[in-house]
Design a protein around this motif. Sequence first.
Motif, PDB file in Angstrom:
ATOM      1  N   UNK B 322     -36.237 -16.253 -60.769  1.00  0.00           N
ATOM      2  CA  UNK B 322     -35.092 -15.798 -60.321  1.00  0.00           C
ATOM      3  C   UNK B 322     -35.175 -14.274 -60.530  1.00  0.00           C
ATOM      4  N   UNK B 323     -35.090 -13.877 -61.329  1.00  0.00           N
ATOM      5  CA  UNK B 323     -34.550 -12.723 -62.368  1.00  0.00           C
ATOM      6  C   UNK B 323     -35.705 -11.730 -61.807  1.00  0.00           C
ATOM      7  N   UNK B 324     -36.677 -12.232 -62.042  1.00  0.00           N
ATOM      8  CA  UNK B 324     -38.315 -11.240 -61.133  1.00  0.00           C
ATOM      9  C   UNK B 324     -37.996 -11.063 -59.962  1.00  0.00           C
ATOM     10  N   UNK B 325     -37.892 -12.367 -59.312  1.00  0.00           N
ATOM     11  CA  UNK B 325     -37.776 -12.271 -58.432  1.00  0.00           C
ATOM     12  C   UNK B 325     -36.655 -10.580 -57.403  1.00  0.00           C
ATOM     13  N   UNK B 326     -35.690 -11.697 -57.886  1.00  0.00           N
ATOM     14  CA  UNK B 326     -34.304 -10.503 -57.520  1.00  0.00           C
ATOM     15  C   UNK B 326     -34.813  -8.961 -57.705  1.00  0.00           C
ATOM     16  N   UNK B 327     -35.197  -8.406 -59.049  1.00  0.00           N
ATOM     17  CA  UNK B 327     -35.661  -7.339 -59.628  1.00  0.00           C
ATOM     18  C   UNK B 327     -36.650  -6.656 -58.648  1.00  0.00           C
ATOM     19  N   UNK B 328     -37.506  -7.175 -58.013  1.00  0.00           N
ATOM     20  CA  UNK B 328     -38.711  -6.517 -57.317  1.00  0.00           C
ATOM     21  C   UNK B 328     -37.718  -6.606 -55.992  1.00  0.00           C
ATOM     22  N   UNK B 329     -37.349  -8.011 -55.601  1.00  0.00           N
ATOM     23  CA  UNK B 329     -36.318  -7.682 -54.192  1.00  0.00           C
ATOM     24  C   UNK B 329     -35.608  -6.376 -53.946  1.00  0.00           C
ATOM     25  N   UNK B 330     -34.617  -5.815 -55.095  1.00  0.00           N
ATOM     26  CA  UNK B 330     -34.243  -4.913 -55.289  1.00  0.00           C
ATOM     27  C   UNK B 330     -34.884  -3.565 -55.191  1.00  0.00           C
ATOM     28  N   UNK B 331     -35.625  -3.891 -55.836  1.00  0.00           N
ATOM     29  CA  UNK B 331     -36.713  -2.504 -55.309  1.00  0.00           C
ATOM     30  C   UNK B 331     -37.283  -2.056 -54.457  1.00  0.00           C
ATOM     31  N   UNK B 332     -37.708  -3.480 -53.734  1.00  0.00           N
ATOM     32  CA  UNK B 332     -38.350  -2.976 -52.706  1.00  0.00           C
ATOM     33  C   UNK B 332     -37.343  -2.851 -51.393  1.00  0.00           C
ATOM     34  N   UNK B 333     -35.956  -3.411 -51.434  1.00  0.00           N
ATOM     35  CA  UNK B 333     -34.947  -2.424 -50.322  1.00  0.00           C
ATOM     36  C   UNK B 333     -34.627  -1.434 -50.650  1.00  0.00           C
ATOM     37  N   UNK B 334     -34.481  -0.682 -52.058  1.00  0.00           N
ATOM     38  CA  UNK B 334     -34.037   0.685 -51.808  1.00  0.00           C
ATOM     39  C   UNK B 334     -35.096   1.638 -51.839  1.00  0.00           C
ATOM     40  N   UNK B 335     -36.778   0.829 -51.661  1.00  0.00           N
ATOM     41  CA  UNK B 335     -38.002   1.727 -51.819  1.00  0.00           C
ATOM     42  C   UNK B 335     -37.749   2.019 -50.339  1.00  0.00           C
ATOM     43  N   UNK B 336     -37.770   1.203 -49.646  1.00  0.00           N
ATOM     44  CA  UNK B 336     -37.494   1.123 -48.122  1.00  0.00           C
ATOM     45  C   UNK B 336     -36.542   2.110 -47.340  1.00  0.00           C
ATOM     46  N   UNK B 337     -36.057   2.147 -48.255  1.00  0.00           N
ATOM     47  CA  UNK B 337     -34.810   2.555 -47.829  1.00  0.00           C
ATOM     48  C   UNK B 337     -34.812   3.853 -47.520  1.00  0.00           C
ATOM     49  N   UNK B 338     -35.128   4.370 -48.789  1.00  0.00           N
ATOM     50  CA  UNK B 338     -35.270   5.595 -48.902  1.00  0.00           C
ATOM     51  C   UNK B 338     -36.581   6.169 -49.113  1.00  0.00           C
ATOM     52  N   UNK B 339     -37.587   5.199 -48.590  1.00  0.00           N
ATOM     53  CA  UNK B 339     -38.874   5.968 -48.462  1.00  0.00           C
ATOM     54  C   UNK B 339     -38.996   6.288 -47.042  1.00  0.00           C
ATOM     55  N   UNK B 340     -38.095   6.488 -45.907  1.00  0.00           N
ATOM     56  CA  UNK B 340     -38.500   7.294 -44.752  1.00  0.00           C
ATOM     57  C   UNK B 340     -39.902   6.954 -44.342  1.00  0.00           C
ATOM     58  N   UNK B 341     -40.303   8.612 -44.101  1.00  0.00           N
ATOM     59  CA  UNK B 341     -41.489   8.854 -43.587  1.00  0.00           C
ATOM     60  C   UNK B 341     -42.819   8.766 -44.745  1.00  0.00           C
ATOM     61  N   UNK B 514     -36.630 -28.788 -60.856  1.00  0.00           N
ATOM     62  CA  UNK B 514     -34.956 -27.787 -60.888  1.00  0.00           C
ATOM     63  C   UNK B 514     -36.428 -26.546 -60.967  1.00  0.00           C
ATOM     64  N   UNK B 515     -37.375 -26.578 -61.092  1.00  0.00           N
ATOM     65  CA  UNK B 515     -38.877 -25.252 -60.888  1.00  0.00           C
ATOM     66  C   UNK B 515     -38.344 -25.017 -59.669  1.00  0.00           C
ATOM     67  N   UNK B 516     -38.712 -25.962 -58.872  1.00  0.00           N
ATOM     68  CA  UNK B 516     -38.929 -25.650 -57.453  1.00  0.00           C
ATOM     69  C   UNK B 516     -37.340 -25.351 -56.483  1.00  0.00           C
ATOM     70  N   UNK B 517     -36.168 -26.398 -56.969  1.00  0.00           N
ATOM     71  CA  UNK B 517     -35.214 -25.607 -56.635  1.00  0.00           C
ATOM     72  C   UNK B 517     -35.120 -24.380 -56.302  1.00  0.00           C
ATOM     73  N   UNK B 518     -34.481 -23.850 -57.742  1.00  0.00           N
ATOM     74  CA  UNK B 518     -34.571 -22.200 -58.152  1.00  0.00           C
ATOM     75  C   UNK B 518     -35.228 -21.368 -57.284  1.00  0.00           C
ATOM     76  N   UNK B 519     -36.998 -21.614 -57.549  1.00  0.00           N
ATOM     77  CA  UNK B 519     -37.981 -20.858 -56.170  1.00  0.00           C
ATOM     78  C   UNK B 519     -37.197 -20.965 -54.948  1.00  0.00           C
ATOM     79  N   UNK B 520     -36.474 -22.311 -54.187  1.00  0.00           N
ATOM     80  CA  UNK B 520     -35.887 -22.125 -53.204  1.00  0.00           C
ATOM     81  C   UNK B 520     -34.901 -21.475 -53.292  1.00  0.00           C
ATOM     82  N   UNK B 521     -34.130 -21.665 -53.959  1.00  0.00           N
ATOM     83  CA  UNK B 521     -33.145 -20.063 -53.747  1.00  0.00           C
ATOM     84  C   UNK B 521     -33.725 -18.774 -53.634  1.00  0.00           C
ATOM     85  N   UNK B 522     -34.688 -18.905 -54.448  1.00  0.00           N
ATOM     86  CA  UNK B 522     -35.660 -17.322 -54.013  1.00  0.00           C
ATOM     87  C   UNK B 522     -35.714 -16.827 -53.443  1.00  0.00           C
ATOM     88  N   UNK B 523     -36.714 -18.103 -52.621  1.00  0.00           N
ATOM     89  CA  UNK B 523     -37.027 -17.718 -51.526  1.00  0.00           C
ATOM     90  C   UNK B 523     -35.511 -17.583 -50.295  1.00  0.00           C
TER      91      UNK B 523
END
Lengths: 578, 578
Positions: B322-341, B514-523
């Motif tokens: 989840x932590x790794x997923x959240x990190x990449x998710x934040x990177x993805x969102x901010x990069x997409x917003x900033x990237x523009x053209x 438990x692992x699947x549960x957290x994986x689903x939370x991330x997804x």
Amino acid sequence: MFVNAAYTCDCVTDGSACAQCRMSSKDKKMEETSASGEPHQHVALGGAGGEQGRHWGWMLSGIVCVNIIILGCTFVTATAHNSMNISASDLQAFLIFLILITSSWILYYTIYTARTKDAVVYKDGHAGPIWLRGGLVLFGLLSIIMDIFKIVSYAGYLECESAVKVAFPVVQLLFVFVQTYYLWFHAKDCVQLQKNFTRCGLMLTLSTNLVLWMSVVTEESIHQTTLPEYSNQTSKLSGRSLYMYKASHAHECKCSHTSCSLFQEAYYYLYPFNIEYCLFASAMTYVMWKNVGRVADEHTHHKLNFRIKDVFLGPVLGILLVVAGLATFVVYETEILKSGEDKVRKDKAVMIHYVMNIVIVTLMSVCTVIGLVIFKMDQREHVSEKNPTRSLDVALLLGASLGQFVLSYFTTLATVATGVLGYLNGLNLSWAILLVVQLGLQNVFIIEGLHREPFHDLHPGTVIVNPYSHASKGVDGLELGMGMKPSQGLEGHGHAADNGPRLWRRWILKEVCMFLLLGNVMLWIMPAFGARPQFDLSTEMNFYGFSLWASVVNVGLPFGIFYRMHSVAGLFEVFLTS
Amino acid sequence: MFVNAAYTCDCVTDGSACAQCRMSSKDKKMEETSASGEPHQHVALGGAGGEQGRHWGWMLSGIVCVNIIILGCTFVTATAHNSMNISASDLQAFLIFLILITSSWILYYTIYTARTKDAVVYKDGHAGPIWLRGGLVLFGLLSIIMDIFKIVSYAGYLECESAVKVAFPVVQLLFVFVQTYYLWFHAKDCVQLQKNFTRCGLMLTLSTNLVLWMSVVTEESIHQTTLPEYSNQTSKLSGRSLYMYKASHAHECKCSHTSCSLFQEAYYYLYPFNIEYCLFASAMTYVMWKNVGRVADEHTHHKLNFRIKDVFLGPVLGILLVVAGLATFVVYETEILKSGEDKVRKDKAVMIHYVMNIVIVTLMSVCTVIGLVIFKMDQREHVSEKNPTRSLDVALLLGASLGQFVLSYFTTLATVATGVLGYLNGLNLSWAILLVVQLGLQNVFIIEGLHREPFHDLHPGTVIVNPYSHASKGVDGLELGMGMKPSQGLEGHGHAADNGPRLWRRWILKEVCMFLLLGNVMLWIMPAFGARPQFDLSTEMNFYGFSLWASVVNVGLPFGIFYRMHSVAGLFEVFLTS
């Protein structure tokens, strides 16, 4: 629970011995009557391993089915939207692939059961009744004719079109032949051998039929959707289809023989039958799938004979309605085709169509209300016997009616929100509202009818040996064995006392059924053979935009058409049991 | 059958006496065990009249439900397509009307049951478990916060916008409050008085929640759907939504206070919780509807306590994921917003997102396979007890997964048909295929898990008094009374012998859950909070056209998001019973 039953019975491999063992004691019989809508109560072969294997078999076949259907749905959608990257030939190649696998499985199953002794011990008396199998053969024949017309027609384009377009009808023709033969002889099978493999095979057959159905429905819908008049470049095309327009312009492909267009016109009229064929086959396959592993006796089906002489008013009025409906339908179709730019002439044709439909729907609603009142007065018991065929019937009926519901509500919202301008909009609105009322009433009527026990002439002395309670030995047998006789006897006496009103009620029910049946036939014929009043008025098109409205009509109407077909079947069964 | 039972019992009005009478003899008990998936086996009050009344009550409530839902669906579709004749205010006025009727009914029900003595005699122990009610309260609170934000935000537009836009969140806020209170205290009720009226009321509540759900999902989807870059006039708008663009341009309405945009940004992040709230409320109402008229004892629910200390690896690995997923998710969102053209920068962000998703899905698939192998080795029995909550769970799980299936197959077809150009398309294709595999495996895992009997430590001498068979007195009671003890004893001995492997299997299952549960939370988090990689690549958009692809995503993705939420709940239950 069933695992335990298997342990105590010690029947692990031999199905018939196991069933005997289960039947031998009364307790076992009661255990069997703990029947639910699910099929998993019916077999105890193989102990715990069998129980688990069954679960896995179901899930595997379910996964097969869902994946094929969704892949098919994707293909069909992509082709319908005329993407440049995927053509109708790609879809047809995919369908040929599916059909070949399914046919191989069907041939394997047929040969395997023919060669193996006692491969099919049990048969479900409710599955594949004669009218369903008869309908299958009839629609199968018409589908074969459609395929022949298609082959002839596309053979003319062989020089410039893909050979897949000719190969597809050839393969489909063979498939219809093989599948009809298979379903005619095997629809009642309760398979006991290679159960998981058979489950997957049946689900494959089901998915293939549904994908075929989707592709035909889409092709038919696109064919029937004429472009709106205000669209560019197409004013001279009104009455011709968007699809044919695209097809002819995209390729500039000329037919090498002269009768191409004739065959093309002809085979489009056979599409509705092919659509029904696919649905009939799907329904029968689904019931076979539910029956895999079921241990049911091939009990003598309670004979319900069809005697048309019992009824008179219903059929006569119904036939009058059909004749009148057909007449206005022909007028409507020819006037729309001829009218061209003449708006007054077109409006008149549309008005005739609306008025006729309103009359039909109103008469049917009144009739249904009479039928419902009879049901309310009638104290016949509800059938509590398990029957996958009936559950499927009800589910299909309700599901299919949603299509027409959606269409009617879309029309209502658009018409009301734009303020019901002009008499045509008024008629359209009344039609939409009446249709909702009629559908609701008819659904309740058919479901009530299907769940009532058949009428049978009771004599006070013979209550216990009446044919029905003998036939359905499962649940009813339990009742009789549990000291319920007094109440049944009571009911029997009550029935005998008022036999006069009973016969009278029965007669009215039969008349109502026949009239509704013919009304539904009429309401089926009109959209199935190309009536699209939805595109004659511009209210909805302007309100929702052409693309949204066309999608709603193209998705909702096929369900509406199927609903009519299906309720004819349902009403026929209600007629028989009344 | 049940009619007859009622006759012999002579219990027409008094429910509790009737139940006692039914329970008094063993035969009656067996009769009760003829339970099916349908609720109609559970009551025999009122004799034949009651039987009929129940049928009519069902159908009437069904008709109410279908009509409201379809009308709502029509409204939502018309508003979403931004027809000129119907605005969001019209939809909201309709929703306010629905909410007011539903709230009145809820208040009536609450007051009526509080005043009537013995209004609710029976409670269903399975309905409304604590995690469901807890979730309802949590999501309810977040929905109330969302409504407050909305009120503040729209209050700024009061001068130039319709007052309905402020009135709607106020009404919704009150509704959430009333409904949460009502469901918290009444979710377990098996209503016996005014049954048909209650059925209709519950169906009204259900339909209102579903219509609210549809409207929120649609608003959220439109908000998240950014216009494609190649569209006209919007290159400077990339990252902002089509919806807001339209809204701001259509009205030229300025907010009177400065914090408008802040609240607007904030309340969009609360939409996913409101969506879940509506679904939770719908599910609980549906179970209440199924339980109307059901005669069930409030048996002591077998306590399954949640002990997190039993598991270690699963949660730790899951949290890392989840932590790794959240990190990449934040990177993805901010990069997409900033990237523009900047296409290279955007592609890199998309690649990171794809890779992370592929890693998550692969790990989850491997985990699920391990879990399935354990299930296959495990000889625990399948639960055969009737349980509407579980049937609904399974149906919702399978239904919701179709959304993601459809999306994946659309992606697969588009990518394969265009020849998998470039590494991004390759990643997209792998992700789509892996998702299908993961969904299939996970569905099988959860369904298997839900249908297994809970693990309990057996000692050879105490087989018969084990807590579970005591709790589920219906079917299991029958088994014990029918001479099945030998086999159970046998099983018990077998379990006792291999207690070591059992504990070991149990531990692995818990870790997997438990692992699947957290994986689903991330997804769940990623799409719910705005990740839309579906619109970052142009392959599908070019293949299907923007409007078709946007419709598919906007319909399929909300189901996919709900699927993740729902499977978290399912996995939690599997964890508890393992």
